[in-house]
Motif scaffolding. Structure first.
Motif: not given
Ligand code: C2E
Ligand code: MG
Ligand code: MG
Length: 783
Positions: A491-504
């Motif tokens: 779950t943490l990975c999925r959410h960190a990934d979503a946040a990363m896309y937001e950064s992009k």
């Protein structure tokens, strides 16, 4: 892993028995040899004593037998003497009555066969037999006559004649009768039946080699009795060994003529008679009473059995030894194999746990280690955060500068990443250009800001000399906090990934904390998702139009239709808030249909108004492209609104070209056949390279706005953009740069050979009335 105890057991088993069994084997053989030697020695001694005893017994036996025979013979001779005296007393009898008297005497004594009486001149006076004396008797008497004086003068009153050949076994005894009336003394000739005499002893056990010898005093053998019968040699033989001058009896050992092997003989001179008696027996027979042979046989068998047993023992020990050696060798082999396997396992574990390129943990290992850290984190008061990092535009670096450059960049980046976090933090490569870091044990959550800023800054510093290139590559970072944003690694990975896309999305090279509002579970997003179907039906969607301008003459070459949602509550909602969920739910097809139709209506309207028209591009989602009926729908729309294919253009993204790609390619082919131009949108943000799309019917490439954003600040981005333009031109594709916000960017793009530009610098997306004005104006000259 092999337990050490197991190893030591193997070692003991190998070293122990092989050496000790060999020692034991030699000790056993030596003991056996000693036992056998002792057995043989003792047996030999015992048998020697036994042989001596046997000899002694035989000697005694022979002595008694010889004594008996000698005594009997002496008695026989005594009887002949008595007869001589008896006959002599009646010497004055007439011849016929004397003969009768002799005959009657003869009848009373069977040992004599004939009696004859001679006068002193050895003339026959009377005889028990009417026959005349034979020549041998005559010769004997002649011989005696010649020595009569001697005979009578000596003690030897009995003369023994030769054994008569014509009458076997008869021995003439000439007995003097001196006690008559001198000078009328005479002689009695008694024919001794030696055969009869010796037959008296036939029942005495003399064995098979025993024999009785009767000899004259001169040692000449008169007769010999053997178990098989009496024998006498044609030529009388002398046996002087039985007639020694100095003794009258004795024991003799030697080989007798006519006998096999050594003989033991007892000889004895007969008292009062001119005879020697000898009793002999073969030494071999004396000793072969069977017991020694049996003993030797038993001993031999025993020795053989023991030797065979020892041989068997040696053989089995050797076999065991060979087996043990083989086992040793095979254990050695196994040991080597196990060591090899262990090293292979370790290698495989390393390969399975670490990323071969960067040496960091791979996804599987990262997840495992991070999970175990999170277990501890539940009981800790410290703060744990999971960061997801993605290297911006890595794909393009790979495609344009080569994979080896991309690999080197990843290695350099991962080293930098590792050195900028603490050793307690867990770093892993999740695949491609994605990295994850579990930041452990932070005292305060705010510390993460400093750490993330530092990481972004450090990783954004130019990488000097990556295979001769200076590369600037920033990371986009997403951060999820434990346990607020997830209780487990996934779950943490999925959410960190979503946040990363937001950064992009927000322009790359930055970090973003996960915000639950990015999550589709967010109320607003959910609400929009629920309301979208109705919104389409209610015609709440609107199109805005953004122009594309030719860099050569700033003429408007086309418009891009961008959908918006005029929401009654939220106002104008941008596609970023509903396209993704529509794509997910499948509603995108319905939405796309609305957009296509709206574009056609708009074009038809402008056509009807006589407004100069340019191709109107609309965005097509992956699902629409997989629909298969897209070309048919467009053809129908064109027909319905009396438009030509040149009035429309479609924009697809790289996402449309993921597997299965066949269906999408077919639709694209259909569209090309229809005459619709196709543009590849956001090029460089995804996975594809120009070589991958070269065979697709794509006429335009739109470079992603993130490149345009960095084109001035990052030297390598300029190189990348220039490469894309050159390559696209090589493939007969036009190049559009989107997201142009500055004059500098425009100039740079123009210098790089870019064909068209689109962006806020020239015009923001505008509603139809504004777009109409732009179409009339036809050009947008940058100011
Ligand atoms: P896109 O197709 O790449 O569209 C360009 C996006 O960049 C638009 O955002 C536009 O407003 C924005 N843009 C244009 N010039 C600039 C600039 O100079 N600076 C910046 N920062 N942005 C600029 P928008 O309208 O929010 O659309 C976002 C994306 O939504 C589109 O990206 C497209 O992928 C998708 N989209 C929009 N309309 C539709 C549609 O009708 N159907 C489908 N399937 N997708 C659509
Ligand atoms: Mg587009
Ligand atoms: Mg775009």
């Amino acid at each position: 892993m092999i337990p050490n105890t197991f190893r030591s057991v193997i070692a003991k088993r190998l070293s122990g028995p092989v050496g000790s069994s060999q020692r034991l084997q030699w000790i056993s053989i030596a003991a056996l040899v000693i036992v056998l030697a002792l057995m043989w020695l003792l047996t030999w001694q015992r048998l020697r004593a036994e042989a001596a005893l046997l000899e002694k017994n035989a000697e005694l036996q022979q002595r008694s037998l010889a004594a008996i025979i000698a005594e009997n013979l002496a008695q026989v001779v005594d009887r002949s003497r008595l007869m001589a005296v008896t006959v002599d007393h009646s010497a004055d009898e007439d011849q016929s009555s004397a003969s009768a008297r002799l005959t009657s005497m003869l009848a009373s004594d069977r040992i004599f066969l004939r009696l004859a009486l001679y006068d002193s001149a050895l003339n026959r006076q009377s005889s028990s037999s009417p026959f005349a004396d034979g020549p041998e008797i005559k010769a004997f008497l002649q011989r005696v006559g010649n020595s009569t004086d001697d005979l009578l003068a000596t003690d030897a009153d009995v003369q023994v004649g030769p054994l008569l050949k014509e009458n076997a076994w008869q021995v003439p005894l000439l007995v003097s009768a001196p006690n008559g009336h001198p000078p009328q003394s005479g002689y009695l000739l008694a024919m001794l039946d030696l055969g009869y005499f010796l037959q008296l002893y036939r029942n005495i056990d003399m064995g098979t080699t025993g024999s009785i010898h009767i000899l004259g005093l001169d040692g000449v053998e008169i007769a010999e009795a053997r178990p098989e019968g009496l024998s006498l040699s044609q030529q009388p033989r002398r046996l002087p060994q039985f007639a020694p001058a100095n003794s009258s009896e004795g024991l003799w050992r030697g080989v007798l003529p006519g006998h096999e092997g050594e003989q033991l003989a007892r000889f004895q001179r007969v008292e009062r008679a001119p005879f020697i008696v000898a009793v002999s027996r073969g030494m071999q027979e004396i000793h072969s009473n069977g017991s020694s042979l049996r003993v030797w046989g038993i001993l031999g068998s025993l020795s053989f059995i023991l030797a065979a047993a020892a041989w068997g023992l040696v053989r089995s020990t050797r076999r065991q030894q060979t087996l043990l050696e083989a086992l040793h060798a095979s254990d050695e082999e196994k040991r080597e194999l196990i060591v090899h396997l262990e090293s292979e396992t370790t290698r495989a574990m390393t390969l399975a746990s670490f990323d071969h390129l960067t040496g960091l943990h791979n996804r599987r290992m990262f997840n495992e280690i991070a999970a175990s850290h999170l277990e501890g984190a539940r009981r800790s008061r410290k703060h744990y955060m999971l960061m997801y990092l993605d290297l911006d535009r890595f794909k393009l670096i790979n495609d344009t500068l080569g994979h080896h450059v991309g690999d080197k960049l990843l290695r350099a980046m991962s080293e930098r990443l590792r050195s900028n976090v603490r050793s307690s933090d867990v770093v892993g490569r999740m695949g491609g250009d994605e990295f994850a870091v579990l930041i452990t044990s932070l005292d305060r959550p705010e510390d993460m800001d400093a750490l993330a800023s530092k990481l972004v800054a450090q990783l954004s510093l130019p990488y000097l000399d990556i295979d001769g290139h200076e590369i600037k590559a920033s990371p986009s970072v997403g951060i999820a906090s434990f346990p607020r944003d997830g209780h487990d690694v996934t779950t943490l990975c999925r959410h960190a990934d979503a946040a990363m896309y937001e950064s992009k999305r927000m322009g790359r090279g930055r970090f973003t904390y996960y915000n639950a509002s990015q999550n589709p579970t967010n109320d607003r997003i959910l609400q929009l998702e629920r309301q979208l179907p109705i919104a389409i039906d209610k015609d709440e969607l609107v199109l805005h139009f953004q122009p594309k301008v030719d860099l050569a003459d700033y003429r408007i070459t086309g418009l891009e239709a961008l959908v918006r949602w005029q929401h009654p509550d939220h106002g104008l909602v941008y596609p970023g808030d509903f396209i993704a969920s529509a794509e997910k739910s499948g509603l995108i097809v319905q939405l796309g249909d609305w957009v296509m139709k709206a574009c056609c209506i708009q074009q038809a309207q402008w056509k009807a108004q006589g407004i100069p028209r340019v191709p109107l591009a609309f965005n097509v989602s992956p699902r629409q492209l997989r629909d298969g009926s897209l070309a048919t729908k467009i053809a129908q729309l064109l027909q319905d609104h009396d438009l030509s294919p040149g009035d429309l253009e479609i924009e697809i993204t790289e996402n449309c070209l993921v597997e299965p790609v066949d269906q999408a390619v077919k639709v694209l082919e259909d569209l090309r056949k229809l005459g619709i131009r196709i543009g590849l949108d956001d090029f460089g943000s995804g996975f594809s390279s120009l070589s991958q799309i070269r065979d697709l019917p794509i006429s335009t490439v739109k470079i992603d706005r993130s490149f345009i954003n960095d084109i001035r600040s990052h030297k390598d981005v300029g190189v990348i953009v220039t490469s894309i333009i050159t390559l696209a031109h090589g493939l007969q594709m036009r190049v559009v740069a989107e997201g142009v916000e500055l004059m500098d960017q425009l100039v740079q793009l123009k210098m790089a050979g870019c064909d068209e530009v689109q962006g806020y610098f020239l015009s923001r997306p505008v509603h139809s009335a504004e777009a109409e004005k732009l179409l009339v104006q036809a050009t947008i000259v940058p100011t």
